[in-house]
Write an enzyme that holds these catalytic residues in place. Structure first.
Site, PDB file in Angstrom:
ATOM      1  N   MET A  68      13.665  36.922  10.773  1.00 41.69           N
ATOM      2  CA  MET A  68      14.336  36.066   9.780  1.00 41.69           C
ATOM      3  C   MET A  68      15.779  35.901  10.223  1.00 41.69           C
ATOM      4  SD  MET A  68      12.850  37.408   6.108  1.00 41.69           S
ATOM      5  CE  MET A  68      12.903  39.157   6.475  1.00 41.69           C
ATOM      6  N   CYS A  83       9.537  27.674  12.672  1.00 37.23           N
ATOM      7  CA  CYS A  83      10.614  27.273  11.764  1.00 37.23           C
ATOM      8  C   CYS A  83      10.453  25.818  11.351  1.00 37.23           C
ATOM      9  CB  CYS A  83      11.968  27.427  12.447  1.00 37.23           C
ATOM     10  SG  CYS A  83      12.517  29.094  12.384  1.00 37.23           S
TER      11      CYS A  83
HETATM   12  C1  LIG Z   1      15.803  33.619   5.755  1.00 34.87           C
HETATM   13  C2  LIG Z   1      14.638  33.362   6.652  1.00 34.87           C
HETATM   14  C3  LIG Z   1      14.843  33.178   8.011  1.00 34.87           C
HETATM   15  C4  LIG Z   1      13.765  32.961   8.872  1.00 34.87           C
HETATM   16  N1  LIG Z   1      13.989  32.857  10.214  1.00 34.87           N
HETATM   17  C5  LIG Z   1      12.942  32.766  11.079  1.00 34.87           C
HETATM   18  C6  LIG Z   1      13.143  32.786  12.492  1.00 34.87           C
HETATM   19  O1  LIG Z   1      14.247  32.895  12.999  1.00 34.87           O
HETATM   20  N2  LIG Z   1      12.044  32.691  13.270  1.00 34.87           N
HETATM   21  C7  LIG Z   1      10.766  32.588  12.759  1.00 34.87           C
HETATM   22  O2  LIG Z   1       9.801  32.525  13.521  1.00 34.87           O
HETATM   23  N3  LIG Z   1      10.549  32.572  11.440  1.00 34.87           N
HETATM   24  C8  LIG Z   1      11.606  32.676  10.591  1.00 34.87           C
HETATM   25  N4  LIG Z   1      11.379  32.732   9.237  1.00 34.87           N
HETATM   26  C9  LIG Z   1       9.988  32.722   8.745  1.00 34.87           C
HETATM   27  C10 LIG Z   1       9.447  34.163   8.564  1.00 34.87           C
HETATM   28  O3  LIG Z   1       9.351  34.830   9.799  1.00 34.87           O
HETATM   29  C11 LIG Z   1       8.058  34.137   7.901  1.00 34.87           C
HETATM   30  O4  LIG Z   1       7.179  33.419   8.727  1.00 34.87           O
HETATM   31  C12 LIG Z   1       8.064  33.488   6.513  1.00 34.87           C
HETATM   32  O5  LIG Z   1       9.166  33.935   5.750  1.00 34.87           O
HETATM   33  C13 LIG Z   1       6.767  33.784   5.756  1.00 34.87           C
HETATM   34  O6  LIG Z   1       6.590  35.163   5.588  1.00 34.87           O
HETATM   35  P1  LIG Z   1       6.939  35.917   4.196  1.00 34.87           P
HETATM   36  O7  LIG Z   1       6.215  35.192   3.113  1.00 34.87           O
HETATM   37  O8  LIG Z   1       6.452  37.327   4.395  1.00 34.87           O
HETATM   38  O9  LIG Z   1       8.420  35.825   4.008  1.00 34.87           O
HETATM   39  C14 LIG Z   1      12.447  32.916   8.363  1.00 34.87           C
HETATM   40  C15 LIG Z   1      12.248  33.082   6.989  1.00 34.87           C
HETATM   41  C16 LIG Z   1      13.305  33.310   6.127  1.00 34.87           C
HETATM   42  C17 LIG Z   1      13.046  33.511   4.661  1.00 34.87           C
END
Ligand SMILES: Cc1cc2nc3c(=O)[nH]c(=O)nc-3n(C[C@H](O)[C@H](O)[C@H](O)COP(=O)(O)O)c2cc1C
Length: 349
Positions: free
Chosen positions: A17, A100
Protein backbone atom coordinates in the site's frame (compact mmCIF):
# COMPACT_ATOMS: atom_id res chain seq x y z
CA UNK A 1 4.53 -21.57 0.77
CA UNK A 2 7.46 -20.78 -1.48
CA UNK A 3 8.31 -18.07 -4.02
CA UNK A 4 11.12 -19.38 -6.20
CA UNK A 5 13.85 -20.38 -3.74
CA UNK A 6 12.33 -18.40 -0.84
CA UNK A 7 10.48 -20.40 1.75
CA UNK A 8 7.95 -18.25 3.64
CA UNK A 9 6.97 -18.83 7.27
CA UNK A 10 3.25 -18.76 6.49
CA UNK A 11 0.72 -17.86 3.81
CA UNK A 12 -0.52 -14.52 5.13
CA UNK A 13 0.85 -11.53 3.28
CA UNK A 14 0.59 -7.82 3.94
CA UNK A 15 -0.53 -6.06 0.75
CA UNK A 16 1.62 -3.35 -0.80
CA UNK A 17 0.00 0.00 0.00
CA UNK A 18 1.72 3.13 -1.25
CA UNK A 19 2.15 5.62 1.57
CA UNK A 20 1.41 2.94 4.17
CA UNK A 21 3.56 -0.18 3.88
CA UNK A 22 6.90 1.48 4.37
CA UNK A 23 9.66 -0.43 6.14
CA UNK A 24 8.49 0.37 9.70
CA UNK A 25 4.95 -0.78 8.97
CA UNK A 26 6.10 -3.89 7.13
CA UNK A 27 8.34 -4.82 10.04
CA UNK A 28 5.49 -4.33 12.49
CA UNK A 29 3.25 -6.61 10.43
CA UNK A 30 5.98 -9.22 10.08
CA UNK A 31 6.52 -9.19 13.84
CA UNK A 32 2.81 -9.66 14.41
CA UNK A 33 2.42 -12.63 12.13
CA UNK A 34 2.60 -11.63 8.45
CA UNK A 35 4.75 -14.13 6.57
CA UNK A 36 5.62 -11.84 3.70
CA UNK A 37 5.51 -8.17 2.84
CA UNK A 38 5.90 -6.45 -0.51
CA UNK A 39 7.28 -2.94 -0.46
CA UNK A 40 5.45 0.08 -1.81
CA UNK A 41 5.77 0.48 -5.54
CA UNK A 42 8.82 2.11 -7.07
CA UNK A 43 8.43 3.93 -10.34
CA UNK A 44 10.20 2.78 -13.48
CA UNK A 45 11.07 6.44 -14.17
CA UNK A 46 14.81 6.66 -13.78
CA UNK A 47 14.88 10.40 -13.09
CA UNK A 48 12.95 9.76 -9.85
CA UNK A 49 15.12 6.96 -8.49
CA UNK A 50 17.24 9.34 -6.46
CA UNK A 51 14.29 11.30 -5.09
CA UNK A 52 13.87 11.22 -1.33
CA UNK A 53 10.55 9.43 -1.67
CA UNK A 54 11.89 6.65 -3.87
CA UNK A 55 15.06 6.20 -1.84
CA UNK A 56 13.01 5.90 1.36
CA UNK A 57 10.92 3.30 -0.37
CA UNK A 58 14.07 1.41 -1.26
CA UNK A 59 15.25 1.36 2.37
CA UNK A 60 15.21 -2.25 3.57
CA UNK A 61 17.71 -2.02 6.41
CA UNK A 62 17.07 -4.58 9.11
CA UNK A 63 14.07 -6.02 7.29
CA UNK A 64 13.62 -9.79 7.33
CA UNK A 65 13.92 -11.32 3.87
CA UNK A 66 12.97 -12.05 1.26
CA UNK A 67 13.05 -8.41 0.16
CA UNK A 68 10.33 -7.90 -2.44
CA UNK A 69 10.12 -4.69 -4.42
CA UNK A 70 7.13 -3.73 -6.50
CA UNK A 71 7.73 -1.84 -9.73
CA UNK A 72 5.24 0.12 -11.80
CA UNK A 73 5.39 1.54 -15.30
CA UNK A 74 4.19 1.17 -18.86
CA UNK A 75 7.34 0.52 -20.84
CA UNK A 76 8.81 -2.99 -20.89
CA UNK A 77 12.45 -1.90 -21.28
CA UNK A 78 12.13 0.70 -18.51
CA UNK A 79 10.54 -1.83 -16.18
CA UNK A 80 13.31 -4.32 -16.92
CA UNK A 81 15.85 -1.64 -16.10
CA UNK A 82 14.00 -0.80 -12.88
CA UNK A 83 14.05 -4.47 -11.92
CA UNK A 84 17.82 -4.67 -12.36
CA UNK A 85 18.31 -1.40 -10.48
CA UNK A 86 16.34 -2.74 -7.52
CA UNK A 87 18.05 -6.14 -7.58
CA UNK A 88 21.38 -4.33 -7.38
CA UNK A 89 20.02 -2.60 -4.28
CA UNK A 90 18.98 -5.78 -2.53
CA UNK A 91 15.64 -6.87 -4.02
CA UNK A 92 15.29 -10.67 -3.92
CA UNK A 93 11.86 -10.76 -5.54
CA UNK A 94 10.44 -8.33 -8.11
CA UNK A 95 6.69 -7.75 -8.18
CA UNK A 96 5.03 -6.09 -11.17
CA UNK A 97 2.11 -3.80 -10.38
CA UNK A 98 -0.89 -4.38 -12.64
CA UNK A 99 -3.35 -3.67 -9.85
CA UNK A 100 -3.44 0.04 -9.12
CA UNK A 101 -6.48 1.77 -10.57
CA UNK A 102 -5.00 5.25 -10.71
CA UNK A 103 -1.37 5.11 -11.59
CA UNK A 104 -0.01 7.38 -14.27
CA UNK A 105 3.57 7.04 -15.45
CA UNK A 106 4.92 9.18 -18.27
CA UNK A 107 1.38 10.35 -18.98
CA UNK A 108 0.27 6.81 -19.66
CA UNK A 109 -1.93 4.69 -17.47
CA UNK A 110 0.03 2.00 -15.68
CA UNK A 111 -1.11 -0.43 -12.98
CA UNK A 112 -4.35 -2.19 -13.80
CA UNK A 113 -4.79 -0.22 -17.01
CA UNK A 114 -2.18 -2.57 -18.48
CA UNK A 115 -4.70 -5.39 -18.23
CA UNK A 116 -6.54 -3.81 -21.13
CA UNK A 117 -3.54 -4.13 -23.38
CA UNK A 118 -2.74 -7.81 -23.14
CA UNK A 119 0.13 -7.69 -25.63
CA UNK A 120 1.89 -4.95 -23.67
CA UNK A 121 1.17 -6.66 -20.34
CA UNK A 122 2.77 -9.84 -21.66
CA UNK A 123 5.70 -7.94 -23.16
CA UNK A 124 6.35 -6.37 -19.75
CA UNK A 125 6.19 -9.69 -17.92
CA UNK A 126 8.56 -11.30 -20.43
CA UNK A 127 11.03 -8.40 -20.36
CA UNK A 128 11.20 -8.35 -16.57
CA UNK A 129 11.54 -12.14 -16.31
CA UNK A 130 14.29 -12.06 -18.95
CA UNK A 131 16.50 -9.84 -16.77
CA UNK A 132 15.54 -11.38 -13.41
CA UNK A 133 15.84 -15.08 -14.26
CA UNK A 134 19.60 -15.03 -14.95
CA UNK A 135 20.05 -13.25 -11.62
CA UNK A 136 18.06 -15.94 -9.78
CA UNK A 137 15.30 -13.47 -8.86
CA UNK A 138 11.68 -14.65 -9.13
CA UNK A 139 9.16 -12.27 -10.67
CA UNK A 140 5.65 -12.06 -9.26
CA UNK A 141 2.72 -9.99 -10.48
CA UNK A 142 -0.30 -8.39 -8.87
CA UNK A 143 -3.42 -7.66 -10.87
CA UNK A 144 -7.15 -7.23 -10.67
CA UNK A 145 -9.89 -9.44 -12.13
CA UNK A 146 -10.00 -7.33 -15.27
CA UNK A 147 -10.71 -3.91 -16.65
CA UNK A 148 -14.46 -3.89 -16.14
CA UNK A 149 -17.33 -6.31 -15.53
CA UNK A 150 -17.45 -6.93 -19.31
CA UNK A 151 -13.71 -7.37 -19.63
CA UNK A 152 -12.78 -9.74 -16.85
CA UNK A 153 -9.68 -11.19 -18.50
CA UNK A 154 -7.65 -12.22 -15.44
CA UNK A 155 -7.78 -15.90 -16.36
CA UNK A 156 -6.51 -15.39 -19.91
CA UNK A 157 -3.75 -13.10 -18.72
CA UNK A 158 -2.84 -15.42 -15.85
CA UNK A 159 -2.19 -18.26 -18.32
CA UNK A 160 0.02 -15.98 -20.42
CA UNK A 161 1.91 -14.77 -17.34
CA UNK A 162 2.51 -18.30 -16.14
CA UNK A 163 3.88 -19.27 -19.54
CA UNK A 164 6.09 -16.16 -19.44
CA UNK A 165 7.74 -17.39 -16.23
CA UNK A 166 5.89 -15.40 -13.56
CA UNK A 167 6.45 -17.24 -10.27
CA UNK A 168 3.35 -16.15 -8.33
CA UNK A 169 0.18 -14.20 -9.07
CA UNK A 170 -1.84 -12.10 -6.65
CA UNK A 171 -5.37 -11.18 -7.64
CA UNK A 172 -7.41 -8.41 -6.04
CA UNK A 173 -11.02 -9.47 -6.58
CA UNK A 174 -12.16 -6.21 -8.16
CA UNK A 175 -12.07 -4.81 -11.67
CA UNK A 176 -10.23 -1.60 -12.41
CA UNK A 177 -13.55 0.10 -13.05
CA UNK A 178 -14.60 -0.61 -9.46
CA UNK A 179 -11.64 1.18 -7.93
CA UNK A 180 -12.12 0.34 -4.26
CA UNK A 181 -15.91 0.38 -4.39
CA UNK A 182 -18.32 -2.52 -4.25
CA UNK A 183 -17.33 -5.90 -2.97
CA UNK A 184 -14.45 -8.10 -3.98
CA UNK A 185 -15.52 -11.30 -5.77
CA UNK A 186 -13.65 -14.55 -5.47
CA UNK A 187 -14.97 -16.61 -8.41
CA UNK A 188 -12.35 -15.22 -10.76
CA UNK A 189 -9.61 -15.91 -8.23
CA UNK A 190 -10.88 -19.49 -7.82
CA UNK A 191 -10.91 -19.96 -11.61
CA UNK A 192 -7.33 -18.68 -11.92
CA UNK A 193 -6.16 -20.89 -9.08
CA UNK A 194 -7.78 -23.95 -10.65
CA UNK A 195 -6.09 -23.28 -13.99
CA UNK A 196 -2.53 -22.52 -12.86
CA UNK A 197 0.31 -24.49 -11.36
CA UNK A 198 2.11 -21.46 -9.86
CA UNK A 199 0.99 -20.12 -6.45
CA UNK A 200 -2.03 -17.83 -6.53
CA UNK A 201 -2.71 -15.30 -3.78
CA UNK A 202 -6.25 -14.09 -3.02
CA UNK A 203 -6.74 -10.46 -2.06
CA UNK A 204 -9.61 -8.07 -1.38
CA UNK A 205 -11.80 -7.31 1.63
CA UNK A 206 -10.28 -9.94 3.92
CA UNK A 207 -10.87 -8.34 7.30
CA UNK A 208 -11.46 -11.10 9.83
CA UNK A 209 -10.30 -14.61 10.66
CA UNK A 210 -13.62 -16.03 9.43
CA UNK A 211 -13.37 -14.19 6.13
CA UNK A 212 -9.80 -15.44 5.72
CA UNK A 213 -10.92 -19.03 6.29
CA UNK A 214 -13.82 -18.65 3.86
CA UNK A 215 -11.76 -17.02 1.09
CA UNK A 216 -9.08 -19.69 1.39
CA UNK A 217 -11.67 -22.44 1.20
CA UNK A 218 -13.64 -20.86 -1.64
CA UNK A 219 -10.72 -19.96 -3.88
CA UNK A 220 -8.30 -22.76 -2.99
CA UNK A 221 -5.64 -20.01 -3.06
CA UNK A 222 -2.16 -20.76 -1.82
CA UNK A 223 -2.01 -17.60 0.28
CA UNK A 224 -3.99 -14.56 1.36
CA UNK A 225 -3.03 -10.92 1.15
CA UNK A 226 -4.47 -8.39 3.60
CA UNK A 227 -4.26 -4.63 3.12
CA UNK A 228 -6.66 -2.15 4.69
CA UNK A 229 -7.67 -4.42 7.56
CA UNK A 230 -4.08 -4.31 8.80
CA UNK A 231 -4.11 -0.51 9.09
CA UNK A 232 -4.11 0.18 12.81
CA UNK A 233 -4.70 -3.56 13.42
CA UNK A 234 -1.40 -5.16 12.40
CA UNK A 235 -2.05 -8.07 14.77
CA UNK A 236 -4.74 -9.33 12.39
CA UNK A 237 -2.07 -11.61 10.94
CA UNK A 238 -1.50 -13.50 14.17
CA UNK A 239 -5.24 -13.56 14.82
CA UNK A 240 -5.88 -15.17 11.43
CA UNK A 241 -3.00 -17.62 11.87
CA UNK A 242 -4.35 -18.70 15.23
CA UNK A 243 -7.89 -19.08 13.95
CA UNK A 244 -6.84 -21.10 10.90
CA UNK A 245 -4.77 -23.41 13.09
CA UNK A 246 -7.22 -23.92 15.95
CA UNK A 247 -10.67 -22.71 14.85
CA UNK A 248 -10.65 -20.47 17.90
CA UNK A 249 -10.22 -16.72 18.33
CA UNK A 250 -7.06 -15.37 19.84
CA UNK A 251 -7.75 -12.93 22.66
CA UNK A 252 -7.46 -9.27 21.63
CA UNK A 253 -4.11 -7.70 22.51
CA UNK A 254 -3.89 -6.05 25.90
CA UNK A 255 -4.07 -2.27 25.81
CA UNK A 256 -0.49 -2.19 27.12
CA UNK A 257 0.71 -4.45 24.29
CA UNK A 258 -0.95 -2.27 21.67
CA UNK A 259 0.54 0.85 23.27
CA UNK A 260 4.01 -0.64 23.17
CA UNK A 261 3.73 -1.87 19.57
CA UNK A 262 2.54 1.52 18.39
CA UNK A 263 5.27 3.24 20.41
CA UNK A 264 7.91 1.13 18.74
CA UNK A 265 6.32 1.71 15.35
CA UNK A 266 6.41 5.48 15.87
CA UNK A 267 10.08 5.38 16.88
CA UNK A 268 10.90 3.45 13.68
CA UNK A 269 8.71 5.78 11.66
CA UNK A 270 10.43 8.94 12.94
CA UNK A 271 13.76 7.22 12.32
CA UNK A 272 12.95 6.73 8.63
CA UNK A 273 11.27 10.06 7.88
CA UNK A 274 12.88 12.43 10.36
CA UNK A 275 11.01 14.20 13.12
CA UNK A 276 8.94 16.79 11.24
CA UNK A 277 7.94 14.78 8.23
CA UNK A 278 7.63 11.63 10.39
CA UNK A 279 5.33 13.38 12.85
CA UNK A 280 3.01 14.37 10.00
CA UNK A 281 2.96 11.06 8.18
CA UNK A 282 2.49 9.17 11.47
CA UNK A 283 -0.87 10.87 11.96
CA UNK A 284 -2.68 8.50 9.64
CA UNK A 285 -1.26 5.45 11.42
CA UNK A 286 -2.33 6.84 14.80
CA UNK A 287 -5.77 7.69 13.42
CA UNK A 288 -6.16 4.07 12.28
CA UNK A 289 -4.87 2.78 15.63
CA UNK A 290 -7.59 4.56 17.62
CA UNK A 291 -10.33 4.30 14.99
CA UNK A 292 -13.56 2.89 16.37
CA UNK A 293 -12.24 2.78 19.94
CA UNK A 294 -14.01 4.69 22.73
CA UNK A 295 -12.93 8.33 22.56
CA UNK A 296 -10.74 7.56 19.53
CA UNK A 297 -12.18 10.20 17.20
CA UNK A 298 -11.80 13.03 19.75
CA UNK A 299 -8.24 11.92 20.39
CA UNK A 300 -7.47 11.80 16.66
CA UNK A 301 -8.62 15.39 16.25
CA UNK A 302 -6.54 16.54 19.21
CA UNK A 303 -3.50 14.58 18.06
CA UNK A 304 -3.67 16.26 14.64
CA UNK A 305 -3.04 19.61 16.32
CA UNK A 306 0.25 18.46 17.87
CA UNK A 307 3.34 19.57 16.01
CA UNK A 308 6.21 17.72 17.67
CA UNK A 309 6.89 14.04 17.54
CA UNK A 310 7.69 13.87 21.25
CA UNK A 311 4.28 15.37 22.06
CA UNK A 312 2.61 13.05 19.57
CA UNK A 313 4.25 9.97 21.03
CA UNK A 314 3.46 10.98 24.60
CA UNK A 315 -0.16 11.77 23.73
CA UNK A 316 -0.57 8.34 22.17
CA UNK A 317 0.94 6.59 25.18
CA UNK A 318 -1.20 8.64 27.58
CA UNK A 319 -4.33 7.89 25.59
CA UNK A 320 -3.70 4.14 25.69
CA UNK A 321 -2.85 4.34 29.40
CA UNK A 322 -6.16 6.03 30.02
CA UNK A 323 -7.98 3.39 28.01
CA UNK A 324 -6.09 0.80 30.06
CA UNK A 325 -7.76 2.16 33.21
CA UNK A 326 -11.08 0.77 32.04
CA UNK A 327 -10.03 -2.03 29.69
CA UNK A 328 -7.45 -4.72 30.11
CA UNK A 329 -7.72 -5.77 26.45
CA UNK A 330 -8.54 -3.67 23.42
CA UNK A 331 -12.31 -3.49 23.06
CA UNK A 332 -13.76 -4.40 19.66
CA UNK A 333 -13.56 -1.38 17.37
CA UNK A 334 -16.89 0.03 16.25
CA UNK A 335 -17.40 -0.21 12.49
CA UNK A 336 -15.57 2.60 10.74
CA UNK A 337 -16.13 3.96 7.28
CA UNK A 338 -13.41 2.23 5.31
CA UNK A 339 -14.31 3.64 1.96
CA UNK A 340 -11.01 5.41 1.62
CA UNK A 341 -9.43 6.31 -1.65
CA UNK A 342 -5.72 5.62 -1.66
CA UNK A 343 -4.68 9.11 -2.67
CA UNK A 344 -1.02 8.29 -2.71
CA UNK A 345 -1.52 5.78 -5.50
CA UNK A 346 -2.35 8.59 -7.88
CA UNK A 347 0.97 10.30 -7.29
CA UNK A 348 4.14 9.19 -8.97
CA UNK A 349 6.18 7.01 -6.61
C1 LIG B 1 -3.65 3.28 0.51
C2 LIG B 1 -3.51 2.16 -0.47
C3 LIG B 1 -2.38 2.10 -1.28
C4 LIG B 1 -2.22 1.05 -2.18
N1 LIG B 1 -1.07 0.97 -2.92
C5 LIG B 1 -0.84 -0.11 -3.72
C6 LIG B 1 0.41 -0.28 -4.39
O1 LIG B 1 1.32 0.52 -4.29
N2 LIG B 1 0.54 -1.38 -5.16
C7 LIG B 1 -0.45 -2.33 -5.30
O2 LIG B 1 -0.25 -3.33 -6.00
N3 LIG B 1 -1.62 -2.20 -4.67
C8 LIG B 1 -1.83 -1.12 -3.87
N4 LIG B 1 -3.01 -1.02 -3.17
C9 LIG B 1 -4.00 -2.12 -3.27
C10 LIG B 1 -3.79 -3.16 -2.15
O3 LIG B 1 -2.56 -3.82 -2.28
C11 LIG B 1 -4.93 -4.20 -2.17
O4 LIG B 1 -4.91 -4.86 -3.41
C12 LIG B 1 -6.32 -3.59 -1.97
O5 LIG B 1 -6.30 -2.64 -0.92
C13 LIG B 1 -7.36 -4.67 -1.66
O6 LIG B 1 -7.02 -5.38 -0.50
P1 LIG B 1 -7.71 -5.06 0.94
O7 LIG B 1 -9.18 -5.13 0.74
O8 LIG B 1 -7.19 -6.14 1.85
O9 LIG B 1 -7.28 -3.69 1.34
C14 LIG B 1 -3.20 0.04 -2.29
C15 LIG B 1 -4.34 0.12 -1.48
C16 LIG B 1 -4.51 1.15 -0.57
C17 LIG B 1 -5.74 1.18 0.30
Amino acid sequence: MQIGPHLLPNRLFVAPMAGVTDRPFRQLCRRLGAGYAVSEMVTSRKELWNSLKTSRRADHSGEPGPIAVQIAGTDAAMLAEAAVHNIERGAQIIDINMGCPAKKVCNKWAGSALMRNEALALEIAEAVVAVCAPRGVPVTLKMRTGWSADERNALRLARLFEAAGIAMLTIHGRTREQGYKGLAEYDTIAAVKAALAIPVVANGDIDSPEKARDVLAYTGADALMIGRAAQGRPWIFREVTHFLATGEHLAAPTVAEARDWFTEHLHDHYGLYGELSGMRSARKHIGWAVRGLPGGEAFRQHMNTLEHCQAQLQALRDWFDELGQTHDRLPPAAAANDDQVPADEAGVA
